[in-house]
Every structure is written in structure tokens, then in C-alpha cells.
Write a protein that holds these residues in place. Structure first.
Motif, PDB file in Angstrom:
ATOM      1  N   LEU A 118       0.800  -1.122   0.019  1.00  0.00           N
ATOM      2  CA  LEU A 118       0.045   0.101  -0.092  1.00  0.00           C
ATOM      3  C   LEU A 118       0.758   1.316  -0.101  1.00  0.00           C
ATOM      4  N   LYS A 119       1.873   1.296   0.604  1.00  0.00           N
ATOM      5  CA  LYS A 119       2.809   2.213   0.720  1.00  0.00           C
ATOM      6  C   LYS A 119       3.557   2.566  -0.462  1.00  0.00           C
ATOM      7  N   ALA A 120       3.615   1.540  -1.375  1.00  0.00           N
ATOM      8  CA  ALA A 120       4.213   1.820  -2.965  1.00  0.00           C
ATOM      9  C   ALA A 120       3.136   2.295  -3.603  1.00  0.00           C
ATOM     10  N   LEU A 121       1.951   2.681  -3.355  1.00  0.00           N
ATOM     11  CA  LEU A 121       0.904   3.099  -4.137  1.00  0.00           C
ATOM     12  C   LEU A 121       0.146   4.448  -3.655  1.00  0.00           C
ATOM     13  N   THR A 122       1.004   5.205  -3.062  1.00  0.00           N
ATOM     14  CA  THR A 122       0.238   6.196  -2.308  1.00  0.00           C
ATOM     15  C   THR A 122       0.203   7.675  -3.305  1.00  0.00           C
ATOM     16  N   ASP A 123       0.374   7.341  -4.609  1.00  0.00           N
ATOM     17  CA  ASP A 123       0.350   8.573  -5.319  1.00  0.00           C
ATOM     18  C   ASP A 123      -0.961   8.978  -5.689  1.00  0.00           C
ATOM     19  N   GLY A 124      -1.950   7.970  -5.669  1.00  0.00           N
ATOM     20  CA  GLY A 124      -3.166   8.353  -6.125  1.00  0.00           C
ATOM     21  C   GLY A 124      -4.217   8.246  -4.816  1.00  0.00           C
ATOM     22  N   VAL A 125      -5.047   7.430  -4.999  1.00  0.00           N
ATOM     23  CA  VAL A 125      -6.480   7.720  -4.140  1.00  0.00           C
ATOM     24  C   VAL A 125      -5.934   7.369  -2.650  1.00  0.00           C
ATOM     25  N   LEU A 126      -4.957   6.640  -2.482  1.00  0.00           N
ATOM     26  CA  LEU A 126      -4.502   6.425  -1.051  1.00  0.00           C
ATOM     27  C   LEU A 126      -3.634   7.363  -0.193  1.00  0.00           C
ATOM     28  N   ALA A 127      -3.441   8.408  -0.937  1.00  0.00           N
ATOM     29  CA  ALA A 127      -2.596   9.594  -0.678  1.00  0.00           C
ATOM     30  C   ALA A 127      -3.172  10.041   0.946  1.00  0.00           C
ATOM     31  N   ASP A 128      -4.229  10.068   1.028  1.00  0.00           N
ATOM     32  CA  ASP A 128      -4.822  10.799   2.394  1.00  0.00           C
ATOM     33  C   ASP A 128      -5.191   9.640   3.500  1.00  0.00           C
ATOM     34  N   LEU A 129      -4.941   8.151   3.152  1.00  0.00           N
ATOM     35  CA  LEU A 129      -5.216   7.255   4.147  1.00  0.00           C
ATOM     36  C   LEU A 129      -4.155   7.265   4.899  1.00  0.00           C
ATOM     37  N   PRO A 130      -4.444   7.738   6.281  1.00  0.00           N
ATOM     38  CA  PRO A 130      -3.667   7.695   7.660  1.00  0.00           C
ATOM     39  C   PRO A 130      -2.849   6.517   7.577  1.00  0.00           C
ATOM     40  N   LEU A 131      -3.192   5.362   7.444  1.00  0.00           N
ATOM     41  CA  LEU A 131      -2.370   4.193   7.553  1.00  0.00           C
ATOM     42  C   LEU A 131      -0.968   4.213   6.903  1.00  0.00           C
ATOM     43  N   VAL A 132      -0.898   4.846   5.705  1.00  0.00           N
ATOM     44  CA  VAL A 132       0.385   4.726   4.710  1.00  0.00           C
ATOM     45  C   VAL A 132       1.303   5.842   5.280  1.00  0.00           C
ATOM     46  N   ARG A 133       0.814   6.619   6.057  1.00  0.00           N
ATOM     47  CA  ARG A 133       1.576   7.815   6.465  1.00  0.00           C
ATOM     48  C   ARG A 133       2.648   7.409   7.725  1.00  0.00           C
ATOM     49  N   ASN A 134       3.530   8.215   7.488  1.00  0.00           N
ATOM     50  CA  ASN A 134       4.836   7.692   8.560  1.00  0.00           C
ATOM     51  C   ASN A 134       4.327   8.147   9.959  1.00  0.00           C
ATOM     52  N   GLY A 135       4.325   7.315  10.896  1.00  0.00           N
ATOM     53  CA  GLY A 135       4.301   7.703  12.146  1.00  0.00           C
ATOM     54  C   GLY A 135       2.778   7.672  12.487  1.00  0.00           C
ATOM     55  N   ASN A 136       2.147   7.310  11.744  1.00  0.00           N
ATOM     56  CA  ASN A 136       0.596   7.082  12.144  1.00  0.00           C
ATOM     57  C   ASN A 136       0.404   6.150  13.167  1.00  0.00           C
ATOM     58  N   ARG A 137      -0.325   6.460  14.120  1.00  0.00           N
ATOM     59  CA  ARG A 137      -0.828   5.681  15.343  1.00  0.00           C
ATOM     60  C   ARG A 137      -2.294   5.329  15.503  1.00  0.00           C
ATOM     61  N   LEU A 138      -2.880   5.954  14.604  1.00  0.00           N
ATOM     62  CA  LEU A 138      -4.410   5.755  14.893  1.00  0.00           C
ATOM     63  C   LEU A 138      -4.905   4.270  14.654  1.00  0.00           C
ATOM     64  N   SER A 139      -5.705   3.876  15.855  1.00  0.00           N
ATOM     65  CA  SER A 139      -5.874   2.526  15.492  1.00  0.00           C
ATOM     66  C   SER A 139      -7.335   2.226  14.820  1.00  0.00           C
ATOM     67  N   ILE A 140      -8.015   3.154  14.660  1.00  0.00           N
ATOM     68  CA  ILE A 140      -9.116   3.275  13.900  1.00  0.00           C
ATOM     69  C   ILE A 140      -9.198   4.468  12.905  1.00  0.00           C
ATOM     70  N   MET A 141      -9.609   4.190  11.746  1.00  0.00           N
ATOM     71  CA  MET A 141      -9.508   5.476  10.732  1.00  0.00           C
ATOM     72  C   MET A 141     -10.598   5.238   9.740  1.00  0.00           C
ATOM     73  N   PRO A 142     -10.920   6.369   9.235  1.00  0.00           N
ATOM     74  CA  PRO A 142     -11.973   6.408   8.134  1.00  0.00           C
ATOM     75  C   PRO A 142     -11.270   5.825   6.807  1.00  0.00           C
ATOM     76  N   VAL A 143     -11.980   5.050   6.039  1.00  0.00           N
ATOM     77  CA  VAL A 143     -11.600   4.761   4.601  1.00  0.00           C
ATOM     78  C   VAL A 143     -12.737   5.292   3.513  1.00  0.00           C
ATOM     79  N   SER A 144     -12.460   5.974   2.675  1.00  0.00           N
ATOM     80  CA  SER A 144     -13.126   6.446   1.516  1.00  0.00           C
ATOM     81  C   SER A 144     -13.776   5.290   0.883  1.00  0.00           C
ATOM     82  N   ALA A 145     -14.835   5.517   0.249  1.00  0.00           N
ATOM     83  CA  ALA A 145     -15.496   4.607  -0.774  1.00  0.00           C
ATOM     84  C   ALA A 145     -14.425   4.214  -2.036  1.00  0.00           C
TER      85      ALA A 145
END
Length: 155
Positions: A118-145
Motif C-alpha cells: 500500500l505504501k508503494a501506491l500512495t500517489d493516487g487515491v491512497l494519499a490521504d489514508l492515515p495508515l500509509v503515512r509515517n508515524g501514524n498511530r491511529l488504531s481506527i481510521m476512516p476509509v473512503s469509498a
DNA sequence: GCCAACGTTGGC
DNA sequence: GCCAACGTTGGC
């Protein structure tokens, strides 16, 4: 409109197999002691919402399965229990500080989708997904459709 | 096991 | 209300 989420769990503690083998394949998601995560459970999750089940803090962190929200948010009883690991004396039963939702197993993904992929695919729709961002610690996060469909497309 | 990133606590 | 100290998360 249907909502989507991602919830982390450590497989050594509670993995997809554990969820699938629970009575009704459902588990109260207790012990969350982070306000952002609490707010999402309490204020935004609805029964039927779809959840990516993610394995964290393990050899290959990955999205491994799908679950769904099985009920409305309710106060987390472990916050009131002095014997419980996540006891919080500041949570008053009359005005609960911590909430949980019940999470029901749906299915395993056909293959686990590793974080590294997933981290290799962050150019597009995943750019805003907290999971792939460095140091993210949120255990629950929203995912867009869009993110949901994109990730399912990798399955 | 290391350590970066982050949230929380508490002194002031 | 600021911010340093501390504890925790979680990838690597």
C-alpha cells in the motif's frame, strides 16, 4: 451512504482467526483509549459499516480481512472495572468517557495486502489514508469509498 | 530491540 | 495556555 473503516489489531493478541471463532463471530472492541478513535466509534460508526481488519505490530503488517460494525456504540464496561487492564477511574458510568462498538467477522481477504504494498501506491487515491503515512498511530481510521474499492481491487 | 512519531500529563 | 517530559504505538 455506507461508511468504511480500518481497524488495527495485533494478531498475537487478537487476530482475524480469533474474531472468526468468537460466539456469533462478534467481539466488543473494548480498550480503545484514544479520543479520535473514540469519537469515530461513538459519533460516526453505524451498524453495517464495513471494516478492513488490519494486523499491526507483527512480521508482515497487512490488511487481512473484512468485518462489519454489528451494533451502535455503547459505553466500554472495561473502563469501569478496577480489575481490567484498561480501567480508567476518570470514566464515570453516569458520564462514560470511553465507548466501544461490536465488530463482526465477515471474511478473510483472498490474500493479505501488506502495508509495504500500500505504501508503494500512495500517489493516487491512497494519499490521504492515515495508515500509509509515517508515524501514524491511529488504531481506527476512516476509509473512503474510493479507497475501499481500490484496495479491494488489489485482493 | 531500536527509535521516530505522536498523544497525554502536569508544572508553571 | 505553553511546552517539556514521559509513555505508547508500531514499522522496521
Amino acid at each position: 451512504m455506507r461508511r468504511y473503516w480500518l481497524m488495527k489489531s495485533e494478531p498475537d493478541t487478537f487476530g482475524t482467526e480469533d474474531l472468526a471463532s468468537r460466539p456469533n463471530q462478534t467481539e466488543p472492541w473494548d480498550g480503545v483509549r484514544n479520543y479520535q478513535a473514540r469519537n469515530m466509534m461513538r459519533d460516526a460508526m453505524r451498524p453495517g459499516d464495513q471494516v478492513f481488519f488490519y494486523h499491526s505490530n507483527c512480521e508482515t503488517p497487512a490488511i487481512v480481512g473484512i468485518a462489519e460494525i454489528a451494533g451502535e456504540a455503547r459505553p466500554d464496561p472495561t473502563a469501569f472495572d478496577p480489575e481490567a487492564k484498561y480501567f480508567d477511574p476518570k470514566s464515570d458510568p453516569e458520564n462514560p468517557r470511553w465507548y466501544l462498538v461490536d465488530v463482526r467477522y465477515a471474511r478473510h481477504l483472498k490474500r493479505a495486502i501488506p502495508l509495504a504494498e500500500l505504501k508503494a501506491l500512495t500517489d493516487g487515491v491512497l494519499a490521504d489514508l492515515p495508515l500509509v503515512r509515517n508515524g501514524n498511530r491511529l488504531s481506527i481510521m476512516p476509509v473512503s469509498a474510493e479507497q475501499w474499492e481500490f484496495i479491494l481491487g488489489l485482493e
